[in-house]
Design a protein around this motif. Structure first.
Motif, PDB file in Angstrom:
ATOM      1  N   UNK A 156       0.837  -1.203   0.000  1.00 54.70           N
ATOM      2  CA  UNK A 156       0.000   0.000   0.000  1.00 54.70           C
ATOM      3  C   UNK A 156       0.872   1.253   0.000  1.00 54.70           C
ATOM      4  N   UNK A 157       1.955   1.236   0.756  1.00 56.44           N
ATOM      5  CA  UNK A 157       2.830   2.413   0.785  1.00 56.44           C
ATOM      6  C   UNK A 157       3.450   2.673  -0.586  1.00 56.44           C
ATOM      7  N   UNK A 171       2.192   1.658  -3.548  1.00 48.32           N
ATOM      8  CA  UNK A 171       1.148   1.991  -4.525  1.00 48.32           C
ATOM      9  C   UNK A 171       0.554   3.382  -4.322  1.00 48.32           C
ATOM     10  N   UNK A 172       0.755   3.960  -3.141  1.00 50.46           N
ATOM     11  CA  UNK A 172       0.209   5.292  -2.874  1.00 50.46           C
ATOM     12  C   UNK A 172       1.319   6.338  -2.697  1.00 50.46           C
ATOM     13  N   UNK A 173       2.532   5.992  -3.122  1.00 48.19           N
ATOM     14  CA  UNK A 173       3.678   6.887  -2.918  1.00 48.19           C
ATOM     15  C   UNK A 173       3.706   8.045  -3.907  1.00 48.19           C
ATOM     16  N   UNK A 174       2.869   7.994  -4.932  1.00 50.15           N
ATOM     17  CA  UNK A 174       2.753   9.090  -5.911  1.00 50.15           C
ATOM     18  C   UNK A 174       4.102   9.438  -6.540  1.00 50.15           C
ATOM     19  N   UNK A 175       4.840   8.381  -6.914  1.00 47.14           N
ATOM     20  CA  UNK A 175       6.095   8.593  -7.616  1.00 47.14           C
ATOM     21  C   UNK A 175       7.308   8.777  -6.727  1.00 47.14           C
ATOM     22  N   UNK A 176       7.116   8.777  -5.407  1.00 48.70           N
ATOM     23  CA  UNK A 176       8.235   8.947  -4.489  1.00 48.70           C
ATOM     24  C   UNK A 176       8.884   7.595  -4.175  1.00 48.70           C
ATOM     25  N   UNK A 177      10.168   7.622  -3.841  1.00 48.06           N
ATOM     26  CA  UNK A 177      10.870   6.392  -3.485  1.00 48.06           C
ATOM     27  C   UNK A 177      10.401   5.888  -2.119  1.00 48.06           C
ATOM     28  N   UNK A 178      10.326   4.562  -1.998  1.00 46.46           N
ATOM     29  CA  UNK A 178       9.921   3.917  -0.746  1.00 46.46           C
ATOM     30  C   UNK A 178      11.022   2.952  -0.322  1.00 46.46           C
ATOM     31  N   UNK A 179      11.409   3.024   0.922  1.00 44.26           N
ATOM     32  CA  UNK A 179      12.402   2.100   1.457  1.00 44.26           C
ATOM     33  C   UNK A 179      11.701   0.797   1.829  1.00 44.26           C
ATOM     34  N   UNK A 180      12.194  -0.339   1.318  1.00 45.06           N
ATOM     35  CA  UNK A 180      11.535  -1.615   1.556  1.00 45.06           C
ATOM     36  C   UNK A 180      12.392  -2.485   2.475  1.00 45.06           C
ATOM     37  N   UNK A 237       3.824   7.559 -10.680  1.00 49.33           N
ATOM     38  CA  UNK A 237       2.476   7.733 -10.150  1.00 49.33           C
ATOM     39  C   UNK A 237       1.449   7.097 -11.077  1.00 49.33           C
ATOM     40  N   UNK A 238       0.474   6.414 -10.491  1.00 49.20           N
ATOM     41  CA  UNK A 238      -0.564   5.742 -11.272  1.00 49.20           C
ATOM     42  C   UNK A 238      -0.320   4.269 -11.497  1.00 49.20           C
ATOM     43  N   UNK A 239       0.934   3.813 -11.303  1.00 43.88           N
ATOM     44  CA  UNK A 239       1.235   2.393 -11.437  1.00 43.88           C
ATOM     45  C   UNK A 239       1.007   1.686 -10.089  1.00 43.88           C
ATOM     46  N   UNK A 240       0.898   0.347 -10.139  1.00 44.72           N
ATOM     47  CA  UNK A 240       0.670  -0.442  -8.937  1.00 44.72           C
ATOM     48  C   UNK A 240       1.499  -1.714  -8.972  1.00 44.72           C
ATOM     49  N   UNK A 241       1.858  -2.191  -7.780  1.00 43.27           N
ATOM     50  CA  UNK A 241       2.441  -3.525  -7.635  1.00 43.27           C
ATOM     51  C   UNK A 241       1.377  -4.484  -7.140  1.00 43.27           C
ATOM     52  N   UNK A 242       1.477  -5.724  -7.576  1.00 41.46           N
ATOM     53  CA  UNK A 242       0.572  -6.777  -7.126  1.00 41.46           C
ATOM     54  C   UNK A 242       1.377  -8.070  -7.054  1.00 41.46           C
ATOM     55  N   UNK A 243       1.581  -8.593  -5.841  1.00 44.90           N
ATOM     56  CA  UNK A 243       2.342  -9.824  -5.646  1.00 44.90           C
ATOM     57  C   UNK A 243       1.469 -11.075  -5.760  1.00 44.90           C
ATOM     58  N   UNK A 244       0.220 -10.919  -6.222  1.00 44.05           N
ATOM     59  CA  UNK A 244      -0.697 -12.055  -6.260  1.00 44.05           C
ATOM     60  C   UNK A 244      -0.203 -13.222  -7.084  1.00 44.05           C
ATOM     61  N   UNK A 245       0.630 -12.969  -8.092  1.00 47.21           N
ATOM     62  CA  UNK A 245       1.090 -14.055  -8.958  1.00 47.21           C
ATOM     63  C   UNK A 245       2.251 -14.846  -8.405  1.00 47.21           C
ATOM     64  N   UNK A 246       2.841 -14.396  -7.284  1.00 47.71           N
ATOM     65  CA  UNK A 246       4.012 -15.096  -6.745  1.00 47.71           C
ATOM     66  C   UNK A 246       3.933 -15.335  -5.238  1.00 47.71           C
ATOM     67  N   UNK A 247       2.974 -14.717  -4.562  1.00 47.38           N
ATOM     68  CA  UNK A 247       2.953 -14.782  -3.108  1.00 47.38           C
ATOM     69  C   UNK A 247       2.541 -16.107  -2.519  1.00 47.38           C
ATOM     70  N   UNK A 248       1.602 -16.807  -3.176  1.00 48.53           N
ATOM     71  CA  UNK A 248       1.057 -18.027  -2.574  1.00 48.53           C
ATOM     72  C   UNK A 248       2.079 -19.154  -2.532  1.00 48.53           C
TER      73      UNK A 248
END
Length: 277
Positions: free
Chosen positions: A45-46, A48-57, A127-138
């Motif tokens: 969520x962080x 996907x809602x970062x609006x183009x800003x870098x996120x530390x993972x 901004x506007x793009x999303x990540x989705x781990x649904x294809x690899x998480x299970x």
């Protein structure tokens, strides 16, 4: 995990079985909490809602991003964890609702791993793009659950999260576990299947999530470069490998090869079953 999950435990007391089940469930919930796109309290969520800003993972998310990047490279862009937004056009509910070409084109403009910036530990996405781990998480959750169980018990177990399966030994009697295979056009598991004494099994196909339009069945595995299922792909691909994550990788990459799925798996010397359309 958005699917039925079970842990088969052989020849142990009720107390031991409940303890093992709690361990597996706790790990499944942990993985889901950490990466589910449906939550608003996690790293996805962080990002996907970062609006183009870098996120530390965190380190674990970093490893998953590395893995996703590898899949993107191996698939020549067909597998892309930024393509989850295609769900806005596709509704794989068994209906005949097919998206328009215009709807797909508009979403493709927001897809592309080559547009992200990933330099550990910082991840940046337009901004506007999303990540989705649904294809690899299970598949990852399945393997992790077995690891956690093994820190507490040596009991024979087989873990099955929605058809993604792993075990690391036979049943208590020494007999293999029998894994039935379900035909994509049938609700029943077949009497034939795979004998499993260790390793993982994963299936990619359209048994449960599909669109049926003008007699054509469109499965939910989409080519991220086109926004559509790959023409000529088999109905399903089931792969057995050393662990579930590897089995899942081979299954999804094979399905994205379309009519060349079997040739791809043969080149990898994989143990597999294909169901034709």
């Amino acid at each position: 995990m958005a699917s039925p999950c079970e842990v088969l435990i052989d020849d142990v007391s009720d107390r031991c079985a409940r303890r093992i089940a709690r361990i597996a469930a706790a790990e499944a919930y942990r993985v889901e909490q950490h990466w589910s796109r449906y939550r608003k309290d996690n790293i996805i969520h962080r990002i996907n809602t970062a609006d183009g800003q870098a996120v530390r993972v965190d380190e674990e998310t970093g490893r998953m991003l590395d893995y996703a990047q590898t899949l993107w490279q191996l698939s020549q862009g067909r597998f892309d964890i930024t393509s989850g937004i295609l769900r806005r056009a596709w509704h794989f509910d068994g209906s005949d609702r097919l998206p328009t070409a215009a709807a797909i084109r508009s979403l493709l403009a927001q897809i592309g791993w080559d547009r992200v910036q990933w330099e550990r530990p910082r991840f940046r996405m337009p901004s506007g793009m999303e990540l989705d781990f649904g294809g690899i998480g299970k598949e990852y959750a399945v393997d992790r659950s077995l690891q956690q169980i093994r820190s507490a018990s040596a009991a024979p177990v087989l873990i099955n999260f929605g058809g993604d399966i792993v075990c690391d030994g036979p049943r208590a009697s020494g007999a293999p576990w029998h894994v039935g295979l379900r035909h994509c056009k049938s609700s029943d598991a077949t009497s034939t299947g795979l004998e499993l004494e260790g390793g993982g099994v994963a299936t990619s196909g359209d048994a449960f999530r599909y669109v049926l339009h003008n007699g054509i069945r469109y499965g939910h595995v989409l080519d991220a470069t086109t926004g559509w299922p790959v023409p000529g792909a088999p109905a399903s691909v089931t792969v057995r490998a050393a662990h579930c994550t590897l089995a899942g990788m081979l299954a999804i990459l094979a399905l994205l090869q379309g009519e060349h799925a079997a040739a791809f798996l043969d080149a990898q010397k994989a143990v597999y079953r294909l169901q034709p359309r």
